[in-house]
Each structure stands twice: as structure tokens, then as C-alpha cells.
Design a protein around this motif. Structure first.
Motif, PDB file in Angstrom:
ATOM      1  N   LYS A 229      -9.863  28.877 -41.953  1.00 44.11           N
ATOM      2  CA  LYS A 229      -9.267  28.339 -40.250  1.00 44.11           C
ATOM      3  C   LYS A 229     -10.681  27.513 -39.856  1.00 44.11           C
ATOM      4  O   LYS A 229     -11.658  28.220 -40.022  1.00 44.11           O
ATOM      5  N   VAL A 230     -10.629  26.460 -39.246  1.00 43.46           N
ATOM      6  CA  VAL A 230     -11.648  25.723 -38.581  1.00 43.46           C
ATOM      7  C   VAL A 230     -11.402  25.879 -37.161  1.00 43.46           C
ATOM      8  O   VAL A 230     -10.464  25.668 -36.573  1.00 43.46           O
ATOM      9  N   SER A 231     -12.574  26.498 -36.377  1.00 46.04           N
ATOM     10  CA  SER A 231     -12.621  26.229 -35.025  1.00 46.04           C
ATOM     11  C   SER A 231     -13.803  25.574 -34.494  1.00 46.04           C
ATOM     12  O   SER A 231     -14.878  25.483 -35.446  1.00 46.04           O
ATOM     13  N   SER A 240     -18.089  27.826 -22.033  1.00 46.68           N
ATOM     14  CA  SER A 240     -17.614  27.415 -23.353  1.00 46.68           C
ATOM     15  C   SER A 240     -16.519  27.951 -23.828  1.00 46.68           C
ATOM     16  O   SER A 240     -16.173  29.396 -23.298  1.00 46.68           O
ATOM     17  N   PHE A 241     -15.688  27.465 -24.677  1.00 45.58           N
ATOM     18  CA  PHE A 241     -14.453  28.228 -25.289  1.00 45.58           C
ATOM     19  C   PHE A 241     -14.206  27.951 -26.590  1.00 45.58           C
ATOM     20  O   PHE A 241     -14.772  26.616 -27.074  1.00 45.58           O
ATOM     21  N   ASP A 242     -13.566  28.749 -27.430  1.00 48.14           N
ATOM     22  CA  ASP A 242     -13.351  28.430 -28.850  1.00 48.14           C
ATOM     23  C   ASP A 242     -12.177  27.603 -29.033  1.00 48.14           C
ATOM     24  O   ASP A 242     -11.103  28.203 -28.502  1.00 48.14           O
ATOM     25  N   ALA A 243     -12.177  26.595 -29.614  1.00 50.85           N
ATOM     26  CA  ALA A 243     -10.853  25.863 -29.849  1.00 50.85           C
ATOM     27  C   ALA A 243     -10.357  25.842 -31.331  1.00 50.85           C
ATOM     28  O   ALA A 243     -11.203  25.673 -32.291  1.00 50.85           O
ATOM     29  N   GLU A 244      -9.091  26.089 -31.545  1.00 51.99           N
ATOM     30  CA  GLU A 244      -8.899  26.116 -33.114  1.00 51.99           C
ATOM     31  C   GLU A 244      -7.941  25.048 -33.516  1.00 51.99           C
ATOM     32  O   GLU A 244      -7.190  24.376 -33.060  1.00 51.99           O
ATOM     33  N   GLU A 452      -8.752  14.397 -34.575  1.00 49.97           N
ATOM     34  CA  GLU A 452      -8.158  15.672 -35.027  1.00 49.97           C
ATOM     35  C   GLU A 452      -7.994  16.584 -33.819  1.00 49.97           C
ATOM     36  O   GLU A 452      -8.919  16.437 -32.918  1.00 49.97           O
ATOM     37  N   LYS A 453      -6.829  17.325 -33.769  1.00 48.74           N
ATOM     38  CA  LYS A 453      -6.665  18.065 -32.531  1.00 48.74           C
ATOM     39  C   LYS A 453      -6.993  19.357 -32.520  1.00 48.74           C
ATOM     40  O   LYS A 453      -6.800  20.146 -33.756  1.00 48.74           O
ATOM     41  N   PHE A 454      -7.551  20.105 -31.613  1.00 52.79           N
ATOM     42  CA  PHE A 454      -8.068  21.467 -31.549  1.00 52.79           C
ATOM     43  C   PHE A 454      -7.165  22.103 -30.120  1.00 52.79           C
ATOM     44  O   PHE A 454      -7.160  21.506 -29.170  1.00 52.79           O
ATOM     45  N   PHE A 455      -7.042  23.313 -30.446  1.00 53.20           N
ATOM     46  CA  PHE A 455      -6.332  23.783 -29.331  1.00 53.20           C
ATOM     47  C   PHE A 455      -6.764  25.140 -28.767  1.00 53.20           C
ATOM     48  O   PHE A 455      -7.402  26.001 -29.505  1.00 53.20           O
ATOM     49  N   GLY A 491      -8.697  13.785 -19.964  1.00 56.82           N
ATOM     50  CA  GLY A 491      -9.666  12.791 -19.937  1.00 56.82           C
ATOM     51  C   GLY A 491     -11.011  13.423 -19.860  1.00 56.82           C
ATOM     52  O   GLY A 491     -11.969  12.593 -20.069  1.00 56.82           O
ATOM     53  N   SER A 492     -11.105  14.728 -19.503  1.00 60.57           N
ATOM     54  CA  SER A 492     -12.465  15.094 -19.301  1.00 60.57           C
ATOM     55  C   SER A 492     -13.273  15.080 -20.782  1.00 60.57           C
ATOM     56  O   SER A 492     -12.491  15.001 -21.724  1.00 60.57           O
ATOM     57  N   LYS A 493     -14.384  15.098 -20.866  1.00 62.36           N
ATOM     58  CA  LYS A 493     -15.302  14.953 -22.069  1.00 62.36           C
ATOM     59  C   LYS A 493     -16.188  16.081 -21.862  1.00 62.36           C
ATOM     60  O   LYS A 493     -16.910  16.331 -21.143  1.00 62.36           O
ATOM     61  N   LEU A 494     -15.997  16.912 -23.183  1.00 59.27           N
ATOM     62  CA  LEU A 494     -16.904  18.045 -23.359  1.00 59.27           C
ATOM     63  C   LEU A 494     -17.794  18.364 -24.417  1.00 59.27           C
ATOM     64  O   LEU A 494     -17.649  17.634 -25.555  1.00 59.27           O
ATOM     65  N   LYS A 495     -19.024  18.857 -24.486  1.00 57.49           N
ATOM     66  CA  LYS A 495     -19.795  18.794 -25.360  1.00 57.49           C
ATOM     67  C   LYS A 495     -19.238  19.738 -26.642  1.00 57.49           C
ATOM     68  O   LYS A 495     -18.518  20.761 -26.422  1.00 57.49           O
ATOM     69  N   ILE A 496     -19.389  19.254 -27.851  1.00 58.09           N
ATOM     70  CA  ILE A 496     -19.207  19.987 -29.130  1.00 58.09           C
ATOM     71  C   ILE A 496     -20.268  20.628 -29.379  1.00 58.09           C
ATOM     72  O   ILE A 496     -21.403  19.991 -29.619  1.00 58.09           O
ATOM     73  N   GLY A 497     -20.169  21.989 -29.648  1.00 56.11           N
ATOM     74  CA  GLY A 497     -21.237  23.097 -30.303  1.00 56.11           C
ATOM     75  C   GLY A 497     -20.991  23.067 -31.675  1.00 56.11           C
ATOM     76  O   GLY A 497     -20.715  22.377 -32.326  1.00 56.11           O
ATOM     77  N   GLN A 498     -20.967  24.399 -32.031  1.00 58.99           N
ATOM     78  CA  GLN A 498     -20.959  24.675 -33.546  1.00 58.99           C
ATOM     79  C   GLN A 498     -19.462  24.786 -34.213  1.00 58.99           C
ATOM     80  O   GLN A 498     -18.568  25.242 -33.521  1.00 58.99           O
ATOM     81  N   PHE A 499     -19.214  24.529 -35.189  1.00 64.48           N
ATOM     82  CA  PHE A 499     -17.926  24.313 -36.018  1.00 64.48           C
ATOM     83  C   PHE A 499     -18.237  25.827 -36.719  1.00 64.48           C
ATOM     84  O   PHE A 499     -19.063  26.186 -37.143  1.00 64.48           O
ATOM     85  N   SER A 500     -16.900  26.443 -36.765  1.00 60.33           N
ATOM     86  CA  SER A 500     -17.035  27.895 -37.681  1.00 60.33           C
ATOM     87  C   SER A 500     -15.846  27.702 -38.645  1.00 60.33           C
ATOM     88  O   SER A 500     -14.705  27.048 -38.226  1.00 60.33           O
TER      89      SER A 500
END
Length: 657
Positions: A229-231, A240-244, A452-455, A491-500
Motif C-alpha cells: 500500500k502507498v500512503s 499533518s495526516f497520513d492519506a492512503e 491520483e487520489k489519496f483518502f 480547493g485547499s492546497k497542502l504540502k506533500i511530505g514523505q511517501f511510504s
């Protein structure tokens, strides 16, 4: 005017009747006699069905030529070690000065059967006979039961189903145990290196064995599958929060053969390719913010199966131990009748339920119970209970759910730790149904990164309601996350951190515990985890609430199943698996939960007067004859021997843990 004779199922119950009815009587041998009434008792079952040799001595020797054994009239006899008490009850039933008999055995099929056999063996004396049907052993309920006692003949259909249940177990047990032992017993004893093996077969017992063996083989044959799985970590300022990731429509990987499922890949390489593709992105766009409210009501009340399952999970005790404890609590007048399948109360009980809760407000031994009962009374939370899902006359046959009577505070001080814990479990479940529902707020976020969609979904409890007393599932860290995630907008834009990339693997099915097996038996072989769904699909199960624990215990005692005393996990023994192979190769329908449940449904139809007892008996005899003739014609001994050796080799290689 003659005397009234009260016949109970146990001496302790008779003494309770005597005490509550304030009878000052003379104690005889096996009875107590007052001025207008006599109290006597059975000691559980006092009469049993005779073995085949009682019909003809030639049946003592097991012989294929004598099968099927189908008596035209069934013979019964008094159990030797209780003959003295039987003679006492019989003589009292036949006394000239007794003109009315109150049948006070347990209010259920087995209790009915216990008395009917005694009455039959006593010559069915011509008396007025009335049935006392009660839901608890409180003074109020006993007095009501006597006052409203109905003519015994109104329970004839219940008695008919009880006789048929016994005949069914007798015919299948006697015929099929002898048949399979004579045909296959020697091969099993040879493979096990035992002198003699008797193959015990039972309508419900064999089916339960089949459920456990089938589950064990599913586990043995299970092959683990890994998935990836990619998050991604998405942040705003310092939060921050983790999205899958999921492959929904529009994704590059939508319905791709590279997917394990819509949220994971079959290989790490593919997951890494996705990450590499998305790495150049710096911002995630919030595509959707969905906010919902959820209301959750307290679970339904306990029936015996649900309570047994809960006690196995919580206290790691067997269903048989649970039944023993709740039976004691019933006899101490603290709980209502335990052998019930219902999870609701009746309209009549609902009208009087405030009295029970009011009694619980005075339980000083447990301030928590008293305070919660007082809170219910203060807020008048009982007023709408009759309109709720917890009250439903259509879902009650013999008895309503297990609930506290509100009595017996003095007896609480005499309880052991486990007895008190189980009592409190029932009380808390009971009180919880009057509390308001728990309310949740849920927010679901969809973020877009290069198409690509993250939830991310998060749910918090905003009003505890019944969770105040039943449990608490609030987590502070979730509350903190919820506050800021809930403020996000489309429409909010958030910063992308680490993929795991997280590796997961499929899990084998779980083994049954003695408690989860009770639930599977109640639902005709299906272990349904969801509490509400279980109630919706519930039909005729395997066995009854009164017999399920005993069946599991018997399978353990005859070494077909073994149980881990610490975890209550059930596994088959080598002998159990061999017996399974024999039954599966000869009378496989005995292992079928749906067929086994249909027999139980047939008994229920007899009780509800939907079919005639003779109709049920005819089908039972045909089933017995047809299977015996078919097995006699079979010539599969070599195949069976091979399967037995396969079982032996399996156990040699992989003994269940």
C-alpha cells in the motif's frame, strides 16, 4: 378439598417456592407437606430412553443385520441412582388427596420433557394439571406464575417436540454409531493403534465436529499473499495526516492486473513506480471534503449464546462455565431465566421495567450501577423503551432476554469474583439500552496528487451516550486531528511530505473459540462477527441454547476436539479428523449445518403446530433407513483407509498449536 402438589426440577427450587409462599410444612423423605400443599422435586432427568437390548436381548450385540433399529413404541426406564426420589414423586402424584398438580420444572423444552416422562412413568394419574411458566425466581414472578398457571395440555405441542428431539438423537445416535463402528471402526483402530474404536455420531455433535475440522483445513491450506500500500504525509503548517492511495476511476492503475485490490499492489516494484511518478509534486489539492453524522445505539440485550461468547472473550471461560454461573444467578433470583434465544424484552415487561431499575438504584454495593440506574430514573429514559428495537413480542418464544431482576443485593456479597463480574456484565448491558445513543462526527478527505487520489477518514465521538457505561472508544489524538482536518475546505492546497510503502499480508481464517462456536451454532454454522447482522439473519440454529455448551463439552470429553484452557481455542484431534473422514465418506449430510438446522426448525414447527409430530417422525425414519441401506451397499473401505493414513501423516507433520 384436596391438596395441591408442586413438582419442581431441583430440590433448591422447591425450597425457594416453600420459602416465598411461606409454607410451614412437615419435611418428609423427598418432599415437604403443608396444610394445603405438598412440594416435591425431580433431580434433573429421572427417566431415560431404554437401550435396544431392553426391546430384545439380541440387540445387545452390535450386528449390521439388525440395522436400522426403529421401534414402533419407545421404552423408557427410571434412572437407577434417582429411583428413590422418582418413587417419592410417583407416589405423591398418585395420592388420593392430591387433586391438582402444579408443574414447576424449568420453563422450556427440557423442563417440559423432564416432567412429562415422570408423569408417564407414574401412570399418567388423572388429576388437574397446571403449568407454572416463569421468567425469574423472584417472589412476585413465582406468585404470578402460580396464579396464571395454564392447563398442562396447552403445552402438549412443546412436549411433542421434546419427545421428538429425544427420539431423533436416539435413532441417529444408536443407528449411525453402530453402523459406522461396524463398517469402519476396525480401520480407525488399526491406524491409531488402539484396541477398539467406537465411532460416536450425533445429529448436532457431528455437525459441530465438521465445522471445526473444515476451519482447521482452511487454515492448513492457506497460502499467505503479500500486498503493498502507498500512503503520503500531507501537512498544513505544523499539522499533518497520513492519506492512503486508492485506484479509483481515473487512476492510471484503475482495474489494472498489477493491483492486489483497489488500495494495494501485488509487488513492491509497482508501488515504487507509483511513488516515483508522484515525487515531483509539491502540493496536494483537496478534491472533496465530506462531513457526516452517525448515531449508534446500544447493542441488543444478552441471550445465552451472546453472553457465552462475551464471557469466552472477556474471561476466557467455556460456555459450559458461563451457563453454570448464570444458572446460579438465576437461582439466587438475581437474573431472569438464562436458557433463552431472545435478545429483547416483551411489551408486558417493558411496562413494568421502571420497577427493576428503581431497585437497582438501591444497590449500594456497586455505586456505579446505582448511579447509572438513578440517572435513568431522573431523566425518565424508560418512557419510550416500548417503541424501541429492544421490545419486540414477535422475537420471543419461551422467554425474553437475560436481564437483572433488581433483587438479590444481599446475595451479591456471597458471590465469587467471576460470578460478580458476569452479573455486572448483564446489568451494564441492560442499563445501557435506556441511555441515549452515541453520536459521532465523521470527516472524509479526498486529496489529488497528479491525478491520483489519496483518502483520509476520521471519526470522533461527540456525545458518548450509552458508551458512558458500556465502553469508551474516544481517542484524544483522533480528537486533536479531527479539529483541524474538519476545518479543511475543497480547493485547499497542502504540502506533500514523505511517501511510504507498507507491506501487508493476507491472514488465514481464525480458529473457533468455544464462545464463537456457540455463535456459529446459533447461526447454522456461520460465524457472523457483526452483532446487528447476526440478529437480522438469525433463523433456526444448530442445537438449542440449553444444549450447545454441553455438545462442545462432549466432543472434548470423547477426544474429538481439544480446547486450549487459556484461550478457549478449539482444534480437532487426530481421532476427531478421522471420524470426520468416515462420516464425510459415508453420511456427509450429518456434517451439513443447514440440514442439521432444518431438523431443529422441524421441531420448532411441531411446537408451533405447523406440522404434525407423525410427519416429522416419518421423515426422520426415512432419513435413517435410506442412509443405512446406502452405507451397507458402499465398498469404499480402501479409500477410507487411504484418507485415514493421510490424516495420520498430516498430524505427524503439523500438530495443531
Amino acid at each position: 378439598m384436596g391438596k395441591a402438589l408442586f413438582v419442581t426440577e431441583k430440590p433448591s427450587v422447591a425450597m425457594e417456592f416453600i420459602k416465598l409462599l411461606k409454607v410451614n410444612g412437615r419435611k418428609g423423605d423427598g418432599y415437604v407437606e403443608g396444610q394445603d400443599s405438598i412440594f416435591t422435586w425431580c433431580v434433573g432427568h429421572m427417566v431415560t430412553m431404554c437401550y435396544p437390548e431392553a426391546y430384545d436381548i439380541r440387540f445387545k450385540r452390535w450386528n449390521l443385520g439388525e440395522l436400522p433399529f426403529l421401534p414402533k413404541e419407545y421404552k423408557y426406564d427410571v434412572i437407577p441412582n434417582v429411583k428413590k426420589q422418582f418413587d417419592t414423586v410417583s407416589s405423591l402424584l398418585n395420592r388420593d388427596d392430591v387433586d391438582v398438580v402444579y408443574v414447576c420444572t424449568d420453563s422450556g423444552r427440557e423442563g417440559e420433557y423432564i416432567y412429562r416422562l415422570v408423569d408417564q412413568m407414574a401412570g399418567a394419574p388423572s388429576k388437574i394439571k397446571k403449568r407454572v411458566w416463569i421468567d425469574s425466581q423472584t417472589e412476585e414472578e413465582i406468585r404470578r406464575g402460580i396464579k396464571e398457571a395454564k392447563p398442562l395440555e396447552e403445552y402438549d405441542s412443546l412436549a411433542a417436540s421434546a419427545y421428538l428431539r429425544a427420539k431423533e438423537d436416539f435413532l441417529l445416535g444408536i443407528n449411525f454409531s453402530r453402523l459406522l463402528t461396524l463398517v469402519y471402526g476396525r480401520k480407525i483402530s488399526e491406524v491409531l493403534s488402539e484396541e477398539r474404536v467406537v465411532i460416536a455420531v450425533g445429529r448436532v455433535m457431528s455437525c459441530v465436529l465438521g465445522i471445526v475440522v473444515n476451519r482447521e483445513r482452511e487454515i492448513r491450506n492457506f497460502t499467505k499473499t503479500s500486498f503493498y500500500k502507498v500512503s503520503v504525509d500531507i501537512s498544513k503548517e505544523e499539522k499533518s495526516f497520513d492519506a492512503e492511495w486508492k485506484a479509483i476511476e481515473g487512476s492510471k492503475y484503475y482495474e489494472s492486473p498489477l493491483l492486489y485490490n483497489d488500495s494495494g499492489f501485488k509487488t513492491r516494484n509497482t508501488a515504487e513506480e507509483l511513488v516515483e511518478m508522484l515525487k515531483p509534486a509539491e502540493l496536494a489539492l483537496i478534491d472533496e471534503v465530506k462531513k457526516t453524522k452517525e448515531t449508534k445505539y446500544a447493542p441488543l440485550l444478552f441471550n445465552l449464546a451472546e453472553l457465552q461468547n462475551e464471557c469466552t472473550k472477556k474471561f476466557k471461560i467455556s460456555p459450559d462455565e458461563t451457563l453454570g454461573v448464570v444458572q446460579k444467578l438465576y437461582e439466587k433470583k438475581m437474573l431472569t431465566y438464562p436458557r433463552t434465544d431472545a435478545r429483547v424484552i416483551s411489551t408486558a415487561v417493558a411496562k413494568e421495567i421502571s420497577k427493576t431499575i428503581n431497585k437497582l438504584t438501591k444497590f449500594v454495593y456497586n455505586p456505579g450501577i446505582a448511579e447509572n440506574a438513578a440517572k435513568i430514573m431522573k431523566n425518565n429514559w424508560t418512557k419510550d423503551i416500548a417503541k424501541s428495537k429492544y421490545v419486540d413480542d414477535s422475537k420471543i418464544t419461551d422467554h425474553y432476554a437475560i436481564i437483572p431482576t433488581g433483587e438479590g443485593e444481599g446475595a451479591i456479597r456471597t458471590l465469587g469474583k467471576l460470578e460478580r463480574e458476569i452479573y455486572e456484565l448483564v446489568v451494564i448491558r441492560f442499563l445501557s439500552i435506556f441511555f441515549p445513543p452515541a453520536k459521532y462526527s465523521k470527516v472524509s478527505i479526498t486529496a489529488d496528487i497528479l491525478g491520483e487520489k489519496f483518502f483520509k477518514s476520521i471519526k470522533v465521538c461527540v456525545e458518548k451516550g450509552y458508551l458512558e457505561i458500556l465502553k469508551s472508544d474516544n481517542k484524544e489524538e483522533e480528537e486533536n486531528s479531527f479539529v483541524w482536518i474538519n476545518e479543511l475546505r475543497k480547493g485547499s492546497k497542502l504540502k506533500i511530505g514523505q511517501f511510504s510503502i507498507k507491506e501487508g499480508e493476507t491472514s488465514p481464517p481464525k480458529r473457533y473459540t468455544s464462545g464463537s462456536m456457540i455463535i456459529a451454532m446459533e447461526n447454522a454454522g456461520k460465524l457472523i462477527e457483526d452483532d446487528e447482522l447476526r440478529e437480522q439473519i438469525k433463523g433456526s440454529g444448530i442445537g438449542t441454547s440449553a444444549t450447545r455448551a454441553e455438545i462442545i463439552k462432549k466432543l472434548i470429553n470423547i477426544n474429538y476436539l481439544m480446547v486450549n484452557s487459556k484461550t478457549q481455542i478449539l482444534t480437532p484431534t487426530i481421532k476427531g479428523e478421522m471420524i470426520y473422514e468416515v462420516i464425510n465418506s459415508s453420511i456427509p449430510s450429518l456434517l451439513n449445518p443447514i440440514l442439521t438446522a432444518s431438523w431443529e426448525k422441524g421441531l420448532k414447527m411441531v411446537y408451533e403446530k405447523e406440522i404434525e409430530p407423525s410427519n416429522f417422525m416419518g421423515k426422520l425414519e426415512d432419513y435413517t433407513k435410506n442412509n443405512i441401506f446406502r452405507v451397507k451397499k458402499q465398498s469404499n473401505i480402501n479409500l477410507i483407509y487411504k484418507k485415514l493414513m493421510d490424516v495420520k501423516n498430516t498430524f505427524g507433520l503439523a500438530e495443531p498449536k
